[in-house]
Design an enzyme around this catalytic site. Sequence first.
Site, PDB file in Angstrom:
ATOM      1  N   LYS A 109       2.025  -1.311  15.675  1.00  0.00           N
ATOM      2  CA  LYS A 109       3.357  -0.980  14.906  1.00  0.00           C
ATOM      3  C   LYS A 109       2.995   0.209  13.951  1.00  0.00           C
ATOM      4  O   LYS A 109       1.829   0.836  14.122  1.00  0.00           O
ATOM      5  CB  LYS A 109       3.340  -2.253  13.730  1.00  0.00           C
ATOM      6  CG  LYS A 109       2.048  -2.336  12.776  1.00  0.00           C
ATOM      7  CD  LYS A 109       2.150  -3.521  12.076  1.00  0.00           C
ATOM      8  CE  LYS A 109       1.128  -3.640  11.161  1.00  0.00           C
ATOM      9  NZ  LYS A 109       0.854  -5.160  10.723  1.00  0.00           N
ATOM     10  N   ARG A 132       4.888 -14.504   2.357  1.00  0.00           N
ATOM     11  CA  ARG A 132       5.781 -13.268   2.734  1.00  0.00           C
ATOM     12  C   ARG A 132       6.730 -13.962   3.730  1.00  0.00           C
ATOM     13  O   ARG A 132       7.335 -15.035   3.420  1.00  0.00           O
ATOM     14  CB  ARG A 132       4.755 -12.156   3.421  1.00  0.00           C
ATOM     15  CG  ARG A 132       5.603 -10.759   3.207  1.00  0.00           C
ATOM     16  CD  ARG A 132       4.594  -9.665   3.591  1.00  0.00           C
ATOM     17  NE  ARG A 132       4.012  -9.863   4.937  1.00  0.00           N
ATOM     18  CZ  ARG A 132       3.169  -9.044   5.640  1.00  0.00           C
ATOM     19  NH1 ARG A 132       3.029  -8.157   5.077  1.00  0.00           N
ATOM     20  NH2 ARG A 132       2.660  -9.185   6.744  1.00  0.00           N
ATOM     21  N   TYR A 174      -2.233  23.736  -9.291  1.00  0.00           N
ATOM     22  CA  TYR A 174      -1.117  23.394 -10.569  1.00  0.00           C
ATOM     23  C   TYR A 174      -2.108  22.563 -11.859  1.00  0.00           C
ATOM     24  O   TYR A 174      -2.904  21.811 -11.650  1.00  0.00           O
ATOM     25  CB  TYR A 174      -0.195  22.223 -10.116  1.00  0.00           C
ATOM     26  CG  TYR A 174       0.745  22.933  -9.151  1.00  0.00           C
ATOM     27  CD1 TYR A 174       1.918  23.673  -9.737  1.00  0.00           C
ATOM     28  CD2 TYR A 174       0.896  22.729  -7.662  1.00  0.00           C
ATOM     29  CE1 TYR A 174       2.557  24.426  -8.845  1.00  0.00           C
ATOM     30  CE2 TYR A 174       1.934  23.088  -7.078  1.00  0.00           C
ATOM     31  CZ  TYR A 174       2.685  23.904  -7.804  1.00  0.00           C
ATOM     32  OH  TYR A 174       3.811  24.408  -6.837  1.00  0.00           O
ATOM     33  N   MET A 202       2.220  20.561  -2.335  1.00  0.00           N
ATOM     34  CA  MET A 202       2.811  20.009  -1.071  1.00  0.00           C
ATOM     35  C   MET A 202       2.270  20.544  -0.048  1.00  0.00           C
ATOM     36  O   MET A 202       2.210  19.728   1.110  1.00  0.00           O
ATOM     37  CB  MET A 202       4.384  20.526  -1.385  1.00  0.00           C
ATOM     38  CG  MET A 202       5.251  19.630  -0.566  1.00  0.00           C
ATOM     39  SD  MET A 202       7.026  19.997  -0.784  1.00  0.00           S
ATOM     40  CE  MET A 202       7.396  19.468  -2.271  1.00  0.00           C
TER      41      MET A 202
HETATM   42  C1  LIG Z   1      -0.496  -5.624  10.931  1.00  0.00           C
HETATM   43  C2  LIG Z   1      -0.661  -6.841  11.347  1.00  0.00           C
HETATM   44  C3  LIG Z   1      -1.919  -7.325  11.984  1.00  0.00           C
HETATM   45  C4  LIG Z   1      -3.038  -6.488  12.186  1.00  0.00           C
HETATM   46  O1  LIG Z   1      -3.960  -6.346  11.127  1.00  0.00           O
HETATM   47  P1  LIG Z   1      -5.260  -5.592  10.999  1.00  0.00           P
HETATM   48  O2  LIG Z   1      -5.795  -5.819   9.673  1.00  0.00           O
HETATM   49  O3  LIG Z   1      -4.899  -4.188  10.846  1.00  0.00           O
HETATM   50  O4  LIG Z   1      -6.305  -5.937  11.993  1.00  0.00           O
HETATM   51  C5  LIG Z   1      -1.998  -8.502  12.424  1.00  0.00           C
HETATM   52  N1  LIG Z   1      -1.200  -9.378  12.357  1.00  0.00           N
HETATM   53  C6  LIG Z   1       0.143  -9.226  11.916  1.00  0.00           C
HETATM   54  C7  LIG Z   1       1.092 -10.132  11.546  1.00  0.00           C
HETATM   55  C8  LIG Z   1       0.340  -7.809  11.327  1.00  0.00           C
HETATM   56  O5  LIG Z   1       1.607  -7.389  10.582  1.00  0.00           O
END
Ligand SMILES: *Cc1c(COP(=O)(O)O)cnc(C)c1O
Length: 625
Positions: free
Chosen positions: A38, A136, A259, A307
């Site tokens: 992802k 969640r 800055y 930036m």
């Molecule tokens: C992102 C995600 C993972 C990966 O978890 P890591 O801590 O990066 O190994 C596993 N399962 C789900 C449902 C996720 O959203």
Amino acid sequence: MELHERSWVEIDLAVFRENLNFLKSFLREDQGFLQVVKADAYGHGAKEIANAALAEGAKYLGVANLDEGSILRRQGIKAPILILSPSLPDEARAIVENSLTPGVSDLQLARLLDKEAQRLGITQAIHIKLDTGMHRSGIRLEDAQSFLSEIAKFKHLEIEGIFSHFSAAEDDEGFSKAQEEGFTRLIESLAIKPKYIHLANSSALIKGYAKACNLVRFGIMSFGIDVIGDLQDNLLPVMSFKSTLSQVKRIKKGEYVGYKLSWQAPRDGLYGIIPVGYADGYDFMLSNKAVVEIAGHTAPIIGRISMDMSTVDLSSIPDVMPDEELCLLGGKSKETRAENLSALYDGSAYELLCQVGRRAKRYYLMKEQVLHSAPLARRDFIASDFADSKLSRIISQALSARLRSEEIGEMVYREILRTLIFNQDRDVHYRRNFRHLVRFDETKEGYYPAETVLTYDKVLDSDYFIVACAASDEVLRSYFLRNDVEYRWLLDSGLSLSEDTFEISSVKVGGIDLHTEIHSGEGFLEIRCHHPELANLIGKEQEFEIRTKTFYPADSHQLSVFISDLTRSVEIVFEYPQSLKKVEPVSIFSGQEKNPAMSIEEGRIRLKTKEDQWVFPLSGVVFTY
Ligand SMILES: *Cc1c(COP(=O)(O)O)cnc(C)c1O
């Protein structure tokens, strides 16, 4: 490596695979892994990471949503892909059509998926998402049984998996164990167990909470980030974020840098300017905190990160020159590891990786050797279909976009080239040095006797091909859909199609005179061109030469010559008799060069692009007379 950019990201796929092997050593025989890709694989590039993980035996890939999944499909990834986050009802159709596996925790989505699967006459795999305490997405454990029996009523859905997610596997043992227990109890109560049962992310595997699973989801640790704390020798960063010093300057004791005067020189010294700022994903929170790796040392970031620039104290490494390469994240030293940098501001290594991946150009390495690079604008535009037959549609969309905006046109142009040419999964056999000559003689009975000579270089992909003449638009169109037709001609409707009205004078490939066999039917004349020696030339670039003789109507008052394939450098020549006084060319070119050089002489017009310039299909020229 010769790299001249403000900043870039190196992704070492060999390191990635070593990390996977470390994680895999924690798996039982009966356990496989799902590679989470992802957010463009946490900024590492989803496609490249997916392919490397599949080569290491990944059973599944995991993405956040439909878009990420369908991009992978278009990139040619065939492996099963799980959508980890909840999908929207509107997305059901595309999920099914793209053969993605959604995580499901509501009945409305399930109903829509079932309907779409029924429409296509298939069974759609889904994974049920459970909420074991993270609160969640997911079905609460106490509602799981009744939810599962509702889902079982959908005839076109198959529960292929069931899963949940830990809130704090890396550092909360009590809570994680409670989650694991709830999950395990539910799984044990199931009469029919789905094929995939998964709960653990990478840190949960290492912590030993993956006992109930037969699939483990690898994420952050596969990228070499040690979220647990004692594995920095076992896991190495896959991503290195690099830049070069753009300036080295002196500073006097008491002067300020950056800055808001947040850093004051304690003594006379040297500092450097790095052309990277928070807009490049180098987090503002690292101001006055981070270190960078430079010339075998580490040097502290001083002042606020701007930036587009940052400043680094070089007082303890006085020999450093501008242009010195440096590493902001990843690299060899522990201090520049993402988990250690993000700890400096109580941030998240996950976030740091994602934000760095967003702006920098990526180079993929395999043990120091650059495999290929992913350009900066890699996500600007994704062609909606990669099939050859759809090419024209993409190009025409690109053209219409260009008419409205040069900038978009350029972007689309680059993207198409990248898709077609640089995508290593594809063999695109484009034409090179394409030359098309059309010569008209003085009219005879309302027609110009026309001779055409076509020459070009192309990789031969078969031991025969067809040259075709069509008597109608419809037949002509069908020839465009065929891969084995090298050349097509549309005969005027006033003529009857025969060997007298369309004749092949000669066809050569690599200097070999091909045999020709004529095959005719209603509205078409096909000439099959072949030779036994062609079989030995397949896969090699050859010079093609096709000469024909035919007739062109005098009262048409225009002749169009179009490019039907992706072509590299084009020349079009029209030679015409004295009686044709006023011939005007109108060229419509898309590709790198919109206005090829044109020469108009007595009885001859010639258009020519520069050497090696790409020309897209549907480019061409219309001669009016
Ligand atoms: C992102 C995600 C993972 C990966 O978890 P890591 O801590 O990066 O190994 C596993 N399962 C789900 C449902 C996720 O959203």
